[in-house]
Write an enzyme that holds these catalytic residues in place. Structure first.
Site, short mmCIF file in Angstrom:
data_model
loop_
_atom_site.label_atom_id
_atom_site.label_comp_id
_atom_site.label_asym_id
_atom_site.label_seq_id
_atom_site.Cartn_x
_atom_site.Cartn_y
_atom_site.Cartn_z
N SER A 156 35.57 117.64 48.49
CA SER A 156 36.77 116.92 48.90
C SER A 156 36.91 115.67 48.05
CB SER A 156 36.67 116.52 50.37
OG SER A 156 36.77 117.64 51.21
N HIS A 192 41.61 112.12 53.77
CA HIS A 192 40.64 112.36 54.84
C HIS A 192 39.27 111.80 54.50
CE1 HIS A 192 39.62 116.24 52.64
NE2 HIS A 192 38.42 115.94 53.08
N ASP A 217 47.16 114.68 50.52
CA ASP A 217 45.82 114.25 50.95
C ASP A 217 45.16 113.39 49.87
OD1 ASP A 217 43.42 113.94 52.19
OD2 ASP A 217 43.06 116.07 52.53
#
Length: 728
Positions: A663, A93, A229
């Protein structure tokens, strides 16, 4: 003296009763710690928890250390270098925008994935940067030199700003580095960060979205999770290993340090730490701040974003091109929407506002117990209450304006033409400058309409402005919107349709045609355009009506928080206070752990490939499973990436304190080896930006073995595996 001792005993009893909250003392699993200070603040505790290295192995300016393998990826994520050739991992992402920009219906790398077979096939990503910390330095004394207690806030800020400019200039003199100075502990401390910024970053590989985004926005913020991810990039430099703009002559970066990768897996209670760039937390703010966020701002954000998501989601489900165009926008809107829902639930579950009020009552007793502390800190809590009471309407109006007024794409696109208008208004402006700006707008127009659908934007516009003018009084929104009631009888759909029909900014052809024939005097057509006219009115309303009222109090709140933070540390001199997250490099450490989200429910600490098969639903895009992945599952062809139990582990949870910006952060074991890539938090723990709960807050990471399994067994990109240093 006896009274003081009794007060201290009562206070520490109070701390014990409320040990779940960060406003008193950080628990072992809580905190986002400054790497420069790990040796004096954290090393002993980390080693007692199982850490096998030293603080110097994490952060050093004398030799290569783990800090030299961690970067800011783009503008809001973290990445880690995993080879001596500048190979880098981050989240799918985080790389999503770059993957999308290289995608088309013919080459849909979001749907199909992308893998460069060699370095020549790696794709340049213009505008994407990676920023690496060279060193940190405490510059508090230098920053505050000349600051006096009797100064106004504006006078104080002027002195500090001048000092910071000098510090930054001196820090990077005769180097290619950049520098910034950031405030910590609400302006009580300041640290200099000297950085190296890499501007040639290339896409190396990405799994298809059915792996990299498996579960989609349905599973976002949730556990159990089964998302692969991750994405793979590489940093390129010039022949001297220095940052350089893209060139075919550039070569892969040789880092001072890169991360070893462990295949040993994780067990419950294993020590682990996250090394990355957390964005923002507000753990030390008052109860009145938390009340404003959770009872005024969040409900508005949730309501408006829910409406936008329903419209965009329905359109995406009906058309593949729309899904490609809007997937990144949808994810960006949904991320905050779902987080705020979870945050409100968590704050309510913890009774956080009342807990903070109880703490504030104890704080006031302490502050008023001595003339010195009363003179410095008496009345702080009452003033917080007064300010937030007066701020409520302005914060409410501001939130509606940001979420509704600035949301439609046509308005943001129209606003990007402000510079062209401003330079065109000045008759003396050089024609070459205007031509350059026109070409810039042509390029921006091409990019904008690649991921734009006017019908969707019209529907979003009408729905959000309906909420905007219905929920607020006419005096609280821009006067131009009164036209909706006077000319369109309150029909925002009719208003939107007319605006989109008349505006040049609703059509690529109309915009490009206008720009190609642009002359300096044509700026008047932009000003008269209904979309530009509206966004200008909204901006003016914000800067003239909303912002001054908010800023007036924000300046005082900054001053109060500086005092309140200092006072909390004085009140509890033995407490360990970590600074709030501010997108600077931090270490958060804890242990691999499961959790119990509610009565009779127990979530284990890892998920497996079997869970992906259980979730499979070909009728739902978020739960489509790739045929190759099903084949590998069927044959149990996991290679050396299988766990000792024989299964293919996918994700795991731990008690590391993380937030947005983390992240893509590396998750490391006791030996400093990479075991996972952080990508999310559990929904029950999203209130950790405001109040931390060690029993409930968990960060979610992809198991590095699943990442390697996808690269190797699924994609066949074994040349990337060969680059890495893997510890069996």
């Amino acid at each position: 003296m006896k009274k003081n001792i009794k007060m201290k005993k009562a206070f520490y009893l109070f701390l014990t009763l409320l040990a779940c909250t960060t406003i008193f003392k950080a628990s072992a699993d809580e905190g986002m710690w400054i790497p420069l200070l790990l040796g004096e603040n954290n090393e002993a505790e980390m080693q007692a928890m199982g850490f096998n290295l030293t603080a110097e192995d994490i952060y050093s300016i004398n030799h290569g250390s783990l800090k030299d393998a961690v970067v800011i990826f783009g503008g809001g994520c973290t990445g880690e270098i995993v080879s001596d050739q500048g190979l880098m991992l981050t989240n799918h992402h985080c790389g999503y925008g770059s993957i999308q920009r290289h995608s088309s219906l013919e080459h849909n790398y979001l749907t199909d994935g992308f893998w460069a077979n060699n370095q020549q096939e790696e794709l340049s990503c213009p505008g994407l940067t990676c920023t690496m910390l060279v060193r940190m330095e405490d510059v508090t004394e230098k920053v505050l030199e000349g600051v006096e207690d009797n100064m106004t806030e504006s006078e104080r800020e002027e002195v500090i700003s001048n000092n910071i400019s000098i510090i930054k200039e001196e820090a990077v003199e005769d180097t290619h580095y950049s520098a910034l100075v950031k405030s910590f502990y609400y302006g009580n401390k300041f640290y200099l960060m000297v950085n190296e910024i890499f501007t040639d970053v290339r896409l190396v590989g990405a799994p298809p979205s059915n792996i990299g985004k498996f579960g989609g926005d349905t599973d976002n913020w949730m556990w159990p999770r089964h998302t692969g991810d991750f994405s793979v990039f590489r940093i390129y430099v010039d022949q001297d290993n220095n940052p350089a703009e893209y060139s075919e002559d550039n070569v892969p970066y040789t880092p001072k340090s890169f991360m070893e990768i462990s295949l040993k897996g994780v067990e419950k209670d294993d020590f682990t730490f996250v090394f990355g760039y957390p964005g923002r937390t507000q753990e030390y703010v008052s109860s009145y701040a938390v009340e404003t966020i959770t009872q005024i701002e969040n409900p508005i954000r949730i309501k408006i974003r829910d409406k936008a998501l329903n419209i965009i989601g329905n359109a995406m489900n009906q058309d593949e091109l729309t899904r490609l165009q809007y997937s990144s926008k949808y994810a960006g809107i949904a991320n905050g929407w779902k987080k705020w829902i979870g945050e409100n639930k968590g704050i309510k579950r913890l009774n956080a506002i009342e807990v903070k009020k109880e703490y504030e009552a104890e704080f006031e007793k302490w502050a008023n117990s001595h003339p010195e502390t009363e003179a410095m800190y008496g009345g702080i809590i009452n003033r917080f209450e007064e300010i937030y009471s007066e701020l409520k309407t302005s914060r409410r109006n501001q939130t509606y304006l940001f979420e509704a007024g600035f949301r439609p794409d046509i308005l943001r696109f129209a606003s990007s033409f402000r510079n062209l208008v401003e330079i065109s208004e000045v008759k003396e402006t050089d024609i070459a400058e205007i031509d350059e700006e026109v070409q810039s707008r042509i390029n921006a127009t091409e990019n904008h309409f690649k991921n734009y659908n006017a019908d969707i934007d019209t529907e979003v516009f009408a729905a959000l402005f309906k909420i905007y003018i219905t929920d607020l009084k006419a005096a609280d929104y821009p006067a131009i919107l009164n036209d909706i009631n006077t000319k369109y009888n309150g029909d925002t759909e009719a208003y939107a349709n007319e605006l989109f029909r008349k505006s040049i900014f609703s059509s690529k052809k109309k915009t490009i045609d206008f720009l190609k024939k642009y002359k300096q005097s044509k700026y008047k057509k932009i000003i008269k355009d209904p979309a530009y006219n509206l966004i200008s009115a909204i901006r003016n309303h914000y800067f003239q009506q909303v912002l001054p009222k908010v800023e007036k109090y924000d300046i005082e709140l900054d001053s109060l928080m500086r005092l309140y933070m200092r006072a909390q540390m004085e009140m509890d001199p033995d407490g360990r206070f970590y600074p709030e997250a501010n997108f600077t490099l931090r270490v958060g450490y804890g242990k691999i752990d499961d959790y119990l989200p509610r009565d009779a429910v127990h979530y284990g600490y890892f998920t497996t490939l079997e869970g992906i098969m259980e979730k499979e639903d070909p009728a739902i895009f978020d739960y489509v499973v790739e045929d190759k992945l099903k084949e590998l599952y069927s044959t149990k062809d996991y290679g050396r990436y299988a766990d000792k139990d024989g299964s293919m582990h996918v994700c795991f949870t731990a008690s590391n304190h993380t937030t947005g910006g983390n992240s893509g952060s590396p998750v490391l074991n006791a030996d400093g080896q990479l075991i996972g890539i952080n990508f999310d938090r559990n929904w029950e723990g999203t209130m950790s930006d405001l109040m931390y709960d060690p029993d409930m807050c968990r960060n979610i990471s992809i198991d590095i073995r699943y990442c390697l399994f996808i690269i190797d067994k699924f994609a066949g990109a074994t040349h990337l595996i060969d680059e890495m240093k893997i510890i069996e």
